[in-house]
Structures are given as structure tokens and as C-alpha cells.
Scaffold this motif. Sequence first.
Motif, mmCIF file in Angstrom:
data_model
loop_
_atom_site.group_PDB
_atom_site.id
_atom_site.type_symbol
_atom_site.label_atom_id
_atom_site.label_comp_id
_atom_site.label_asym_id
_atom_site.label_seq_id
_atom_site.Cartn_x
_atom_site.Cartn_y
_atom_site.Cartn_z
ATOM 1 N N UNK A 63 -12.140 -0.911 -5.349
ATOM 2 C CA UNK A 63 -12.925 -0.327 -4.257
ATOM 3 C C UNK A 63 -11.981 0.034 -3.117
ATOM 4 N N UNK A 64 -11.774 1.314 -2.886
ATOM 5 C CA UNK A 64 -10.791 1.776 -1.920
ATOM 6 C C UNK A 64 -11.236 1.556 -0.477
ATOM 7 N N UNK A 65 -12.531 1.589 -0.224
ATOM 8 C CA UNK A 65 -13.013 1.523 1.164
ATOM 9 C C UNK A 65 -12.604 0.234 1.880
ATOM 10 N N UNK A 66 -12.849 -0.961 1.336
ATOM 11 C CA UNK A 66 -12.432 -2.161 2.078
ATOM 12 C C UNK A 66 -10.921 -2.257 2.268
ATOM 13 N N UNK A 67 -10.138 -1.731 1.326
ATOM 14 C CA UNK A 67 -8.688 -1.739 1.504
ATOM 15 C C UNK A 67 -8.293 -0.866 2.686
ATOM 16 N N UNK A 68 -8.854 0.338 2.754
ATOM 17 C CA UNK A 68 -8.541 1.231 3.873
ATOM 18 C C UNK A 68 -8.925 0.583 5.199
ATOM 19 N N UNK A 69 -10.074 -0.044 5.241
ATOM 20 C CA UNK A 69 -10.499 -0.719 6.477
ATOM 21 C C UNK A 69 -9.569 -1.871 6.822
ATOM 22 N N UNK A 70 -9.149 -2.644 5.810
ATOM 23 C CA UNK A 70 -8.202 -3.735 6.058
ATOM 24 C C UNK A 70 -6.875 -3.200 6.596
ATOM 25 N N UNK A 71 -6.448 -2.049 6.083
ATOM 26 C CA UNK A 71 -5.196 -1.443 6.538
ATOM 27 C C UNK A 71 -5.275 -1.097 8.023
ATOM 28 N N UNK A 95 0.822 -1.214 0.000
ATOM 29 C CA UNK A 95 0.000 0.000 0.000
ATOM 30 C C UNK A 95 0.855 1.262 0.000
ATOM 31 N N UNK A 96 2.175 1.108 0.064
ATOM 32 C CA UNK A 96 3.080 2.252 0.123
ATOM 33 C C UNK A 96 3.927 2.349 -1.143
ATOM 34 N N UNK A 97 3.407 1.830 -2.227
ATOM 35 C CA UNK A 97 4.099 1.837 -3.499
ATOM 36 C C UNK A 97 3.712 3.077 -4.300
ATOM 37 N N UNK A 98 4.262 3.225 -5.514
ATOM 38 C CA UNK A 98 3.860 4.344 -6.359
ATOM 39 C C UNK A 98 2.399 4.188 -6.742
ATOM 40 N N UNK A 99 1.759 5.304 -7.101
ATOM 41 C CA UNK A 99 0.307 5.287 -7.280
ATOM 42 C C UNK A 99 -0.135 4.412 -8.446
ATOM 43 N N UNK A 100 0.660 4.359 -9.503
ATOM 44 C CA UNK A 100 0.285 3.524 -10.649
ATOM 45 C C UNK A 100 0.201 2.051 -10.235
ATOM 46 N N UNK A 101 1.205 1.600 -9.500
ATOM 47 C CA UNK A 101 1.199 0.203 -9.035
ATOM 48 C C UNK A 101 0.098 -0.018 -8.008
ATOM 49 N N UNK A 102 -0.081 0.946 -7.115
ATOM 50 C CA UNK A 102 -1.162 0.874 -6.133
ATOM 51 C C UNK A 102 -2.510 0.706 -6.838
ATOM 52 N N UNK A 103 -2.735 1.477 -7.875
ATOM 53 C CA UNK A 103 -4.010 1.414 -8.596
ATOM 54 C C UNK A 103 -4.218 0.062 -9.254
ATOM 55 N N UNK A 104 -3.155 -0.496 -9.831
ATOM 56 C CA UNK A 104 -3.271 -1.820 -10.448
ATOM 57 C C UNK A 104 -3.604 -2.887 -9.408
ATOM 58 N N UNK A 105 -2.952 -2.808 -8.260
ATOM 59 C CA UNK A 105 -3.206 -3.792 -7.218
ATOM 60 C C UNK A 105 -4.586 -3.602 -6.585
ATOM 61 N N UNK A 106 -5.024 -2.347 -6.477
ATOM 62 C CA UNK A 106 -6.368 -2.078 -5.971
ATOM 63 C C UNK A 106 -7.416 -2.712 -6.882
ATOM 64 N N UNK A 107 -7.204 -2.606 -8.175
ATOM 65 C CA UNK A 107 -8.115 -3.230 -9.134
ATOM 66 C C UNK A 107 -8.045 -4.753 -9.030
ATOM 67 N N UNK A 108 -6.850 -5.272 -8.920
ATOM 68 C CA UNK A 108 -6.651 -6.717 -8.898
ATOM 69 C C UNK A 108 -7.241 -7.366 -7.657
ATOM 70 N N UNK A 109 -6.952 -6.793 -6.492
ATOM 71 C CA UNK A 109 -7.326 -7.442 -5.238
ATOM 72 C C UNK A 109 -8.649 -6.956 -4.641
ATOM 73 N N UNK A 110 -9.049 -5.715 -4.968
ATOM 74 C CA UNK A 110 -10.229 -5.129 -4.331
ATOM 75 C C UNK A 110 -11.273 -4.637 -5.325
ATOM 76 N N UNK A 111 -11.113 -5.002 -6.593
ATOM 77 C CA UNK A 111 -12.099 -4.570 -7.585
ATOM 78 C C UNK A 111 -12.217 -3.071 -7.681
#
Length: 282
Positions: free
Chosen positions: A142-150, A124-140
Motif C-alpha cells: 500500500x503506497x499511500x501510508x508509506x508516502x504519508x510516513x515519508x 525509499x531511494x533504492x531501485x524500484x525492484x527493491x522498493x517494491x519488495x520492501x513496500x510489500x514487506x513493510x506496507x502490504x
Amino acid sequence: MRQHLTNYHSHCNFCDGRAPMEDFVVSAIGSGFSSYGISSHSPLPDYIELYSVLRGDRVDDYIAQANELKEKYRDKIELYTGMEIDYIDDTHCPANEYFQSLDLDYRIGSVHFIKIGEREAMDVDTNFAHFSRMLQCYYGDDIRPLVCDYFDAKMRMVARGGFDFVAHPDKISLNALRRDPHITVQRWYQDKVQQYFRFIAEQGRMVEINTKAYLTEGLFFPNRQHFKLIGELGIPVVVNSDAHHPHLINAGREECFGELAAAGVGAVMELASGKWIEVAIY
């Protein structure tokens, strides 16, 4: 004005820092610091492919070099050997037997990765482009469940213990704000952060105010909007720059003191003769 300059979160070329350990020490002495700590990133599980951390086979060299510098500069500055240890799960965390066995003066508890399944983790502390790809891959996407998981992972780390202070308590806010500039003022986000800081207070932990992104982003971690709550809850704070370059060891510190004081936080924690003590800001 405060009498002491200190910093206990910094990196060197044993991990992703940009200069040798001694360069940071020399910079601290030249700037008039009373105490200083190096805190390289801890080794990670083998399934996390990140090469800018302290390798397991170099841990002894890291500690030995820090001890040599303590002796070399003992008449000029108090030096401390730390480590920033990632919480991945209750097995790989600051409290585990290996990290507790190391000859360290202090330990920093940190979350950079959210574990996905048994042998995957999202950075979650990577560059934004990679963060966005992983957000799509793992969380569809959706930023909210990732933030809660963090924040849930942070609270599990806090409960497990084994560290001196919580590093950059809401570091995910950097990429989360890039994803949604209004996320930190949304009610669900504020409720989650309040739950998090109240838990930290209940557990009696100390938190870092991290100034690393102040010069580039105008941000502190935690966000300045939480300073008042931290003060009201009586959570002890330590101000660190998370420096990766020797010339940035003091970046954002005075600005942070001013904002802490304005929010009603009147003191910070420092190491003196190996003990954490409370020192007035002004």
C-alpha cells in the motif's frame, strides 16, 4: 542571464560519487563556477546496511581533503565543505551533537529511510525492484501510508532543524510514480504535499530544487507542479544537481531556472564569502 554557476549538493568517492573530490572541483573551475560544495552522505546507524556512505572512521579525512582543496584552489573558486545528513529519528539527525560538532560549512537535511521498529529501516531511494519488495514487506503493498510516513518524517526533520536546506523535498515521488503514474495528481497526495510545504514555510527553512533526475526522467525534486506554491509561500530555494559524476555538475540547471521563473520564483540562494545570499535568476 545569470552571472553565477553554483552547486552545493554533490558526492565523491568518499561515498557513492564516481570520482575523487578533486575531479569535481576541477570540473567546476573549468565550467566557470563561482562556488562549489562537496556533500558526502553522512555515516548511518549500524543497523542500516548501506555501504555507499561516508564511514565514521573517514570523516576526518574527508574534511581534511576538502580543506586542502580549498587552499589549493582558493584563487580560482570558493569551495565549501558540506554533508548530506540523514534524518532517521530525533536521535540520528542533522541536529544531533555529533553532526553539529563537525567542521562543516553547511549541512543538508535528507530523508532516504523510513524507520521501521527499533532497528530496521526501509530505503525509499533504492531501485524500484527493491522498493517494491520492501513496500510489500513493510506496507502490504500500500503506497499511500508509506508516502504519508515519508512526508511526516520530513516534517519531523524540519522541526528538529540543524541543517541549511532540505534535500530533494519529494524524492519518494520517483518510485511512487513508478508504482502509480497518477499518484501526484490525487487529492490526498496534493493535500499532504501542501501541508508539508506550508510547514517548511512556517519553520523558515530553505529547500533544494534538485535536478539530478532531469536528464533521465524529466523530473525535478520537488516536482515542477509545486514550484508555484513554493513561490507563493516565499520559501527560499537553492538549485543543485546532486552530481555523482563530474560532468553532471550543471545538469538541468538552466532548464530549472526557466521553469522556476515561469512559476514566479525570481531568485535563488547562493553561498558567497560563507553567507547565504539571494541572487536574481535572470
